[in-house]
Design an enzyme around this catalytic site. Structure first.
Site, mmCIF file in Angstrom:
data_model
loop_
_atom_site.group_PDB
_atom_site.id
_atom_site.type_symbol
_atom_site.label_atom_id
_atom_site.label_comp_id
_atom_site.label_asym_id
_atom_site.label_seq_id
_atom_site.Cartn_x
_atom_site.Cartn_y
_atom_site.Cartn_z
ATOM 1 N N SER A 1 -2.916 -7.836 2.704
ATOM 2 C CA SER A 1 -3.212 -7.629 4.307
ATOM 3 C C SER A 1 -3.667 -8.938 4.575
ATOM 4 O O SER A 1 -3.290 -9.509 5.564
ATOM 5 C CB SER A 1 -4.113 -6.572 4.358
ATOM 6 O OG SER A 1 -3.961 -5.272 3.948
ATOM 7 N N LYS B 1 -17.397 -5.209 6.464
ATOM 8 C CA LYS B 1 -16.266 -5.934 5.869
ATOM 9 C C LYS B 1 -15.657 -6.833 6.894
ATOM 10 O O LYS B 1 -14.620 -7.616 6.610
ATOM 11 C CB LYS B 1 -15.268 -4.952 5.494
ATOM 12 C CG LYS B 1 -15.131 -5.085 4.011
ATOM 13 C CD LYS B 1 -13.896 -4.792 3.266
ATOM 14 C CE LYS B 1 -13.951 -5.721 1.851
ATOM 15 N NZ LYS B 1 -12.671 -5.229 1.024
ATOM 16 N N HIS C 1 0.795 -1.309 0.134
ATOM 17 C CA HIS C 1 -0.001 0.062 0.012
ATOM 18 C C HIS C 1 0.940 1.267 0.070
ATOM 19 O O HIS C 1 0.591 2.220 -0.793
ATOM 20 C CB HIS C 1 -0.797 -0.026 1.247
ATOM 21 C CG HIS C 1 -1.962 -1.078 1.525
ATOM 22 N ND1 HIS C 1 -2.129 -1.882 2.484
ATOM 23 C CD2 HIS C 1 -2.992 -1.255 0.515
ATOM 24 C CE1 HIS C 1 -3.140 -2.540 2.242
ATOM 25 N NE2 HIS C 1 -3.834 -2.289 1.219
ATOM 26 N N ARG D 1 -1.752 -5.758 -8.912
ATOM 27 C CA ARG D 1 -0.740 -6.472 -8.521
ATOM 28 C C ARG D 1 -0.792 -7.631 -9.556
ATOM 29 O O ARG D 1 -0.347 -7.424 -10.998
ATOM 30 C CB ARG D 1 -0.878 -7.299 -7.038
ATOM 31 C CG ARG D 1 -0.544 -6.581 -5.891
ATOM 32 C CD ARG D 1 -1.228 -6.815 -4.715
ATOM 33 N NE ARG D 1 -2.742 -6.924 -4.704
ATOM 34 C CZ ARG D 1 -3.441 -6.944 -3.603
ATOM 35 N NH1 ARG D 1 -2.823 -7.455 -2.523
ATOM 36 N NH2 ARG D 1 -4.657 -6.882 -3.781
HETATM 37 P P1 ADP Z 1 -10.060 -3.032 -0.545
HETATM 38 O O1 ADP Z 1 -10.693 -3.866 0.393
HETATM 39 O O2 ADP Z 1 -10.590 -1.819 -0.951
HETATM 40 O O3 ADP Z 1 -9.560 -4.081 -1.656
HETATM 41 P P2 ADP Z 1 -7.108 -2.982 0.363
HETATM 42 O O4 ADP Z 1 -6.574 -2.448 1.424
HETATM 43 O O5 ADP Z 1 -7.174 -4.632 -0.015
HETATM 44 O O6 ADP Z 1 -8.822 -2.513 0.132
HETATM 45 O O7 ADP Z 1 -6.417 -2.587 -1.089
HETATM 46 C C1 ADP Z 1 -6.678 -1.424 -1.244
HETATM 47 C C2 ADP Z 1 -5.902 -1.133 -2.569
HETATM 48 O O8 ADP Z 1 -4.633 -1.394 -2.567
HETATM 49 C C3 ADP Z 1 -6.459 -1.957 -3.864
HETATM 50 O O9 ADP Z 1 -6.448 -1.345 -4.750
HETATM 51 C C4 ADP Z 1 -5.273 -2.966 -3.886
HETATM 52 O O10 ADP Z 1 -5.330 -3.796 -4.995
HETATM 53 C C5 ADP Z 1 -4.145 -2.357 -3.486
HETATM 54 N N1 ADP Z 1 -3.144 -3.038 -2.837
HETATM 55 C C6 ADP Z 1 -2.905 -3.926 -1.749
HETATM 56 N N2 ADP Z 1 -2.017 -4.513 -1.639
HETATM 57 C C7 ADP Z 1 -1.261 -4.191 -2.799
HETATM 58 C C8 ADP Z 1 0.312 -4.384 -3.175
HETATM 59 N N3 ADP Z 1 0.994 -5.306 -2.274
HETATM 60 N N4 ADP Z 1 0.811 -3.894 -4.157
HETATM 61 C C9 ADP Z 1 -0.260 -2.832 -4.980
HETATM 62 N N5 ADP Z 1 -1.251 -2.754 -4.526
HETATM 63 C C10 ADP Z 1 -1.839 -3.163 -3.498
#
Ligand code: ADP
Length: 162
Positions: free
Chosen positions: A128, A41, A17, A90
């Site tokens: 996460s 969620k 992130h 990703r």
């Molecule tokens: P959500 O529940 O909205 O998917 P997340 O916190 O899982 O929330 O992810 C938020 C954003 O960050 C999403 O666009 C996700 O693809 C991106 N993201 C999460 N982990 C990574 C990572 N390792 N590399 C790039 N983008 C990421």
């Protein structure tokens, strides 16, 4: 292009992130990281905990602001007069879901365009969910997330053992 929103659950924030937030902060004048307050969620961390960890992890970056938001991100775009929504891509596995979300957001608000950014290759398989699973099983998550967040995660699983 002045303001970009970067929404997510951040449960918890990871180095993946942070990588995306940094890239966005180099492109846009201002990046607003939107921590979703979505009770459906079932997050491990509360909204206050997630917000604190995101704030702590990104506090060095001057053009990043962190907010919490309950509701539709398409509405948040108007509220903060943002130009775009940032999402991280990703692997191919993200694509279908992100594609649907991007179209849905634009359906709800014609101004809500999504810009996808790719993280550094070492974060391609970082999520996460994966970090929570490793930590829960007692594995080492050092280097995958900021130290302050790692500490909170370990405390959380310690608490749940009691
Ligand atoms: P959500 O529940 O909205 O998917 P997340 O916190 O899982 O929330 O992810 C938020 C954003 O960050 C999403 O666009 C996700 O693809 C991106 N993201 C999460 N982990 C990574 C990572 N390792 N590399 C790039 N983008 C990421």
């Amino acid at each position: 292009m002045p303001v970009a929103l970067y929404p997510g659950s951040f449960d918890p924030i990871t180095n993946g992130h942070i990588d995306i937030a940094l890239r966005a902060s180099n492109i846009f004048l201002k990046v607003i990281v939107v921590v979703a307050d979505n009770p459906q969620k079932n997050c491990l961390f509360t909204i206050d905990e997630r917000l604190d960890m995101v704030q702590e992890s990104l506090k060095q970056i001057k053009n990043i602001e962190v907010i919490r938001f309950k509701g539709l991100i398409a509405e948040c775009v108007d509220k903060y007069e943002a130009s775009v929504i940032i999402r991280g891509l990703r692997a191919l596995s993200d694509f279908d879901y992100e594609f649907q979300m991007a179209f849905t957001n634009r359906e709800l608000n014609s101004r809500a365009d999504t810009v996808f950014l790719m993280p550094s290759v070492e974060y391609t398989y970082l999520s996460s969910t994966m970090i929570r699973q490793i930590a829960q099983l007692g594995g080492e998550v050092r280097g995958l997330l900021p130290d302050c967040v790692r500490k909170k995660l370990l405390e959380k699983y310690e608490q749940s053992k009691k």
